[in-house]
Structures are given as structure tokens and as C-alpha cells.
Design a protein around this motif. Structure first.
Motif, PDB file in Angstrom:
ATOM      1  N   ASN A 165     -14.758  10.003 -85.454  1.00 35.96           N
ATOM      2  CA  ASN A 165     -14.885  11.335 -86.036  1.00 35.96           C
ATOM      3  C   ASN A 165     -13.510  11.998 -86.160  1.00 35.96           C
ATOM      4  O   ASN A 165     -13.165  12.548 -87.210  1.00 35.96           O
ATOM      5  CB  ASN A 165     -15.819  12.184 -85.167  1.00 35.96           C
ATOM      6  CG  ASN A 165     -16.047  13.564 -85.742  1.00 35.96           C
ATOM      7  OD1 ASN A 165     -16.211  13.740 -86.933  1.00 35.96           O
ATOM      8  ND2 ASN A 165     -16.048  14.555 -84.867  1.00 35.96           N
ATOM      9  N   ILE A 166     -12.717  11.920 -85.108  1.00 42.68           N
ATOM     10  CA  ILE A 166     -11.371  12.518 -85.109  1.00 42.68           C
ATOM     11  C   ILE A 166     -10.491  11.842 -86.162  1.00 42.68           C
ATOM     12  O   ILE A 166      -9.796  12.517 -86.927  1.00 42.68           O
ATOM     13  CB  ILE A 166     -10.736  12.410 -83.706  1.00 42.68           C
ATOM     14  CG1 ILE A 166     -11.491  13.313 -82.718  1.00 42.68           C
ATOM     15  CG2 ILE A 166      -9.250  12.757 -83.746  1.00 42.68           C
ATOM     16  CD1 ILE A 166     -11.180  13.051 -81.258  1.00 42.68           C
ATOM     17  N   LEU A 191     -20.635   7.145 -77.362  1.00 41.94           N
ATOM     18  CA  LEU A 191     -20.308   8.491 -77.815  1.00 41.94           C
ATOM     19  C   LEU A 191     -18.794   8.687 -77.951  1.00 41.94           C
ATOM     20  O   LEU A 191     -18.326   9.328 -78.893  1.00 41.94           O
ATOM     21  CB  LEU A 191     -20.923   9.539 -76.885  1.00 41.94           C
ATOM     22  CG  LEU A 191     -22.455   9.609 -76.902  1.00 41.94           C
ATOM     23  CD1 LEU A 191     -22.966  10.579 -75.842  1.00 41.94           C
ATOM     24  CD2 LEU A 191     -22.973   9.992 -78.285  1.00 41.94           C
ATOM     25  N   ASP A 192     -18.043   8.116 -77.021  1.00 44.98           N
ATOM     26  CA  ASP A 192     -16.577   8.187 -77.111  1.00 44.98           C
ATOM     27  C   ASP A 192     -16.084   7.484 -78.378  1.00 44.98           C
ATOM     28  O   ASP A 192     -15.193   7.978 -79.069  1.00 44.98           O
ATOM     29  CB  ASP A 192     -15.920   7.535 -75.887  1.00 44.98           C
ATOM     30  CG  ASP A 192     -15.992   8.405 -74.644  1.00 44.98           C
ATOM     31  OD1 ASP A 192     -16.380   9.589 -74.751  1.00 44.98           O
ATOM     32  OD2 ASP A 192     -15.672   7.887 -73.554  1.00 44.98           O
ATOM     33  N   THR A 206     -19.065  -0.276 -79.400  1.00 43.86           N
ATOM     34  CA  THR A 206     -18.225   0.698 -78.707  1.00 43.86           C
ATOM     35  C   THR A 206     -16.758   0.392 -79.030  1.00 43.86           C
ATOM     36  O   THR A 206     -16.465  -0.529 -79.801  1.00 43.86           O
ATOM     37  CB  THR A 206     -18.436   0.635 -77.176  1.00 43.86           C
ATOM     38  OG1 THR A 206     -18.005  -0.650 -76.703  1.00 43.86           O
ATOM     39  CG2 THR A 206     -19.885   0.882 -76.784  1.00 43.86           C
ATOM     40  N   ILE A 207     -15.868   1.127 -78.412  1.00 46.33           N
ATOM     41  CA  ILE A 207     -14.431   0.926 -78.654  1.00 46.33           C
ATOM     42  C   ILE A 207     -14.030  -0.516 -78.360  1.00 46.33           C
ATOM     43  O   ILE A 207     -13.197  -1.087 -79.065  1.00 46.33           O
ATOM     44  CB  ILE A 207     -13.584   1.917 -77.822  1.00 46.33           C
ATOM     45  CG1 ILE A 207     -13.805   3.347 -78.336  1.00 46.33           C
ATOM     46  CG2 ILE A 207     -12.106   1.560 -77.873  1.00 46.33           C
ATOM     47  CD1 ILE A 207     -13.123   4.425 -77.523  1.00 46.33           C
ATOM     48  N   ALA A 251     -24.597  10.672 -86.737  1.00 46.29           N
ATOM     49  CA  ALA A 251     -24.846   9.685 -85.681  1.00 46.29           C
ATOM     50  C   ALA A 251     -24.592  10.297 -84.302  1.00 46.29           C
ATOM     51  O   ALA A 251     -25.340  10.021 -83.350  1.00 46.29           O
ATOM     52  CB  ALA A 251     -23.965   8.450 -85.888  1.00 46.29           C
ATOM     53  N   LEU A 252     -23.565  11.117 -84.192  1.00 45.25           N
ATOM     54  CA  LEU A 252     -23.292  11.780 -82.908  1.00 45.25           C
ATOM     55  C   LEU A 252     -24.469  12.661 -82.497  1.00 45.25           C
ATOM     56  O   LEU A 252     -24.828  12.719 -81.317  1.00 45.25           O
ATOM     57  CB  LEU A 252     -22.008  12.614 -82.991  1.00 45.25           C
ATOM     58  CG  LEU A 252     -20.699  11.852 -82.808  1.00 45.25           C
ATOM     59  CD1 LEU A 252     -19.508  12.678 -83.290  1.00 45.25           C
ATOM     60  CD2 LEU A 252     -20.512  11.455 -81.344  1.00 45.25           C
ATOM     61  N   LYS A 253     -25.088  13.320 -83.460  1.00 43.87           N
ATOM     62  CA  LYS A 253     -26.255  14.176 -83.167  1.00 43.87           C
ATOM     63  C   LYS A 253     -27.473  13.336 -82.806  1.00 43.87           C
ATOM     64  O   LYS A 253     -28.168  13.609 -81.827  1.00 43.87           O
ATOM     65  CB  LYS A 253     -26.572  15.066 -84.372  1.00 43.87           C
ATOM     66  CG  LYS A 253     -25.537  16.124 -84.639  1.00 43.87           C
ATOM     67  CD  LYS A 253     -25.845  16.884 -85.916  1.00 43.87           C
ATOM     68  CE  LYS A 253     -24.732  17.856 -86.262  1.00 43.87           C
ATOM     69  NZ  LYS A 253     -24.907  18.464 -87.590  1.00 43.87           N
TER      70      LYS A 253
END
Length: 181
Positions: free
Chosen positions: A160-161, A153-154, A35-36, A141-143
Motif C-alpha cells: 500500500n505504501i 497485513l504487514d 507474505t513479505i 484487501a486490507l479491509k
């Protein structure tokens, strides 16, 4: 030169942030628990998520043209002899001796600049392809991980951004992206 000022990435070093995002995305794709918090660039990912978004030649010539040596008499006679080549005196001699250095230095700077520009473009093309691959993999991966934790997801959305922005900026710098494919 005005074209170069419009570039977002003006040198190889300025591409490092893209390399960092690509590397972090690669690790994220291989570690589904990441994660982040574990990211190498947490502030960047979180921010993206939040925002959404030739002297020797002349010296030797001077040394050999006048009285041998670098005494005052040797220098002045050398300059006068060099100046006589163009119908002048010592002052003209300065320009005669400086011209080859200036021309060679200018040519060297031009050649180095062309080489750096070519290398920069090649690196941008390479990175563009890599970013494109990672961007698609993050979208996939998000899908696939739609049931993952909000933190995961964040993180993926932040990457992604960042990858999308890198693609846009590289496209702008490269001009016609069709050349890249």
C-alpha cells in the motif's frame, strides 16, 4: 531540457521498480497466504513498511566533388570545390560538407527525443492507471483481511505504501492527472 531533469522517471527503464511493485501486488491479491517472505521484492516492501512511506552523405559528397577517389589530391580538390560554393577554400569546404550531416543528425536526434518523450508519457499514464487499480485493490484487501496474520497485513501495508508513493511520483511527472483519467 530543464523540465526533463525535474522528472522522477526520466526514461522507460526507470519505471521498472513501479512495474515490479504492481506485479507483486497482483500476485499478493491472488494469493491470500503470501507474505513479505514470499515476495519478489521483500527488501523493498519491508523497507517501505519500516519507513512508512548523416556521415555517409558527406563522405559521398566529398568523394564525388574532386578528383575521383580518396587520395590527398582528391580530398583537397573536393574540399576546395565545396568551399567555393560559399566563396571560400578548403577550410570552408569542410563546413559546407559537414553542415548537412550536422543538420540531419540534429533533426534525427530531435525526432527520436520527441518520440521517446511521447512513449515515456504514454507508459507513465498506463502505469498510473494500473497503480491506481492495484492501490485500491490493496486497500480493499486490507479491509477484507483485517483478521489475517500480522505478516500478511504487514505485507499488504508495505505494498500500500509503495503504491501510494508510485502514484504521487507519477502524478508529479505527469503534471495534470486529469489528462490521465
Amino acid at each position: 531540457m530543464s523540465k526533463r531533469k525535474k522528472l522522477i522517471y526520466q526514461n522507460i527503464e526507470s519505471l521498472q521498480p513501479i512495474v515490479n511493485v504492481v506485479n507483486d501486488a497482483a500476485v499478493a491479491l491472488n494469493d491470500k497466504t503470501r507474505t513479505i517472505k514470499e515476495s519478489a521484492i521483500p527488501e523493498v516492501v519491508a523497507g517501505a513498511l519500516g519507513a512508512g512511506i548523416g556521415g555517409v552523405g558527406s563522405f559521398m559528397a566529398l568523394y564525388g566533388l574532386g578528383t575521383v577517389g580518396l587520395s590527398a589530391a582528391g580530398i583537397t580538390s573536393g574540399l576546395a570545390t565545396a568551399g567555393a560554393i560559399v566563396g571560400g577554400g578548403m577550410v570552408s569546404g569542410i563546413f559546407v560538407l559537414a553542415a548537412p550531416v550536422a543538420i540531419l543528425a540534429g533533426g534525427g536526434v530531435y525526432a527520436a527525443s520527441k518520440l521517446k518523450t511521447k512513449q515515456l508519457r504514454q507508459e507513465k499514464e498506463r502505469l498510473y492507471k494500473e497503480v491506481l487499480i492495484k492501490h485500491q485493490a490493496i486497500i480493499d484487501a486490507l479491509k477484507k483481511e483485517s483478521e489475517a496474520s500480522k505478516e500478511r497485513l504487514d505485507y499488504l501495508q508495505g505494498l500500500n505504501i509503495l503504491l501510494q508513493k508510485a502514484l504521487e511520483d507519477l502524478q508529479k511527472d505527469l503534471g495534470n492527472v486529469e489528462e490521465v483519467h
